[in-house]
Design a protein around this motif. Sequence first.
Motif, PDB file in Angstrom:
ATOM      1  N   SER A 118       1.621  -1.420   4.122  1.00 50.97           N
ATOM      2  CA  SER A 118       1.246  -2.791   4.468  1.00 50.97           C
ATOM      3  C   SER A 118       1.069  -3.630   3.204  1.00 50.97           C
ATOM      4  N   GLU A 162      -3.545  -4.061   6.636  1.00 56.18           N
ATOM      5  CA  GLU A 162      -3.632  -3.395   7.939  1.00 56.18           C
ATOM      6  C   GLU A 162      -4.743  -2.359   8.031  1.00 56.18           C
ATOM      7  N   ASP A 163      -5.258  -1.904   6.901  1.00 56.83           N
ATOM      8  CA  ASP A 163      -6.327  -0.896   6.900  1.00 56.83           C
ATOM      9  C   ASP A 163      -7.219  -1.158   5.687  1.00 56.83           C
ATOM     10  N   GLU A 164      -8.293  -1.885   5.884  1.00 51.38           N
ATOM     11  CA  GLU A 164      -9.134  -2.306   4.771  1.00 51.38           C
ATOM     12  C   GLU A 164      -9.894  -1.159   4.107  1.00 51.38           C
ATOM     13  N   THR A 165      -9.791   0.055   4.647  1.00 54.19           N
ATOM     14  CA  THR A 165     -10.399   1.193   3.962  1.00 54.19           C
ATOM     15  C   THR A 165      -9.530   1.649   2.791  1.00 54.19           C
ATOM     16  N   MET A 166      -8.278   1.228   2.782  1.00 52.78           N
ATOM     17  CA  MET A 166      -7.363   1.568   1.686  1.00 52.78           C
ATOM     18  C   MET A 166      -7.551   0.532   0.579  1.00 52.78           C
ATOM     19  N   ARG A 167      -8.211   0.944  -0.501  1.00 42.66           N
ATOM     20  CA  ARG A 167      -8.540   0.043  -1.617  1.00 42.66           C
ATOM     21  C   ARG A 167      -8.071   0.660  -2.925  1.00 42.66           C
ATOM     22  N   THR A 179       0.097   3.163   3.638  1.00 42.57           N
ATOM     23  CA  THR A 179       0.434   2.533   4.915  1.00 42.57           C
ATOM     24  C   THR A 179       1.676   1.664   4.855  1.00 42.57           C
ATOM     25  N   CYS A 234       0.855  -1.180   0.000  1.00 41.25           N
ATOM     26  CA  CYS A 234       0.000   0.000   0.000  1.00 41.25           C
ATOM     27  C   CYS A 234       0.896   1.237   0.000  1.00 41.25           C
ATOM     28  N   ALA A 258      -5.475  -3.037   1.451  1.00 42.14           N
ATOM     29  CA  ALA A 258      -4.383  -3.039   2.420  1.00 42.14           C
ATOM     30  C   ALA A 258      -4.749  -3.954   3.583  1.00 42.14           C
TER      31      ALA A 258
END
Length: 55
Positions: A20, A33-38, A18, A15, A31
Amino acid sequence: MPSTLPASLLEVLRCPVTGSPLRQDGDELVAVEDETMRYPIEHGVPTLLPADSAV
């Protein structure tokens, strides 16, 4: 039907926000570690630009 990216590519992609690892979810990369990052996969090519970036 979404295209599946090779596992060897997913091992090295990260990502850009992040840092990740990414996993594929249909026609998007997410991502870990942060599933809002798409990030979309269009015609088999991932677009790893943050949503707020200007091209």
